[in-house]
Design an enzyme around this catalytic site. Structure first.
Site: not given
Ligand code: THU
Length: 127
Positions: A39, A41, A50, A52, A83, A86
């Site tokens: 991920n 941000e 994310c 994925e 999520c 994804c």
């Molecule tokens: N996140 C992912 O990268 N993948 C997931 O399957 C669930 C959530 C990340 C997004 C964000 O950067 C952090 O987790 C908190 O939501």
């Protein structure tokens, strides 16, 4: 490298200063190559991506469009499911029976499939 090892390794590179929740993902492509992503941000929160999505982007950038297995890992009390967005991204490149392993960094795993994660998926057959 195994999907698990690739996901654990790339997770360390996650850029998650806002949530402090690092996620790693790895996908196995149709040709047998492992692609990984974390991920990423952003201070403008909706611009974050994310793990994925990163792994899928790496696969597509390398010229592949079929994934045959998925592994996602995070440091959480129980394995974290992808999520909604994804799930749709995974369904774009993987068949419904593709196995998705969700894991915690301390080794708890649960398995599901793309079809179970996104029942009734919208796909090109509706267009
Ligand atoms: N996140 C992912 O990268 N993948 C997931 O399957 C669930 C959530 C990340 C997004 C964000 O950067 C952090 O987790 C908190 O939501």
């Amino acid at each position: 490298m195994s999907l698990k090892d690739a996901a654990l390794k790339v997770r360390e590179n996650a850029h998650a200063p806002y949530s402090n929740f690092k996620v790693g993902a790895a996908v196995l492509s149709g040709s047998g190559v492992v692609y990984s992503g974390c991920n990423v941000e952003n201070v403008a929160y909706p611009e974050g991506t994310c793990a994925e999505a990163g792994a899928i982007a790496a696969m597509v950038a390398a010229g592949e469009t079929e994934l045959t297995e998925v592994y996602v890992v995070a440091s959480s009390p129980r394995p974290v499911p992808p999520c909604g967005g994804c799930r749709q991204k995974l369904a774009e490149f993987g068949k419904a029976d593709v196995v998705v392993t969700l894991a915690t960094v301390d080794g708890h795993e649960t398995t599901t499939t793309i079809g179970d994660l996104l029942p009734g998926a919208f796909d090109a057959s509706f267009m």
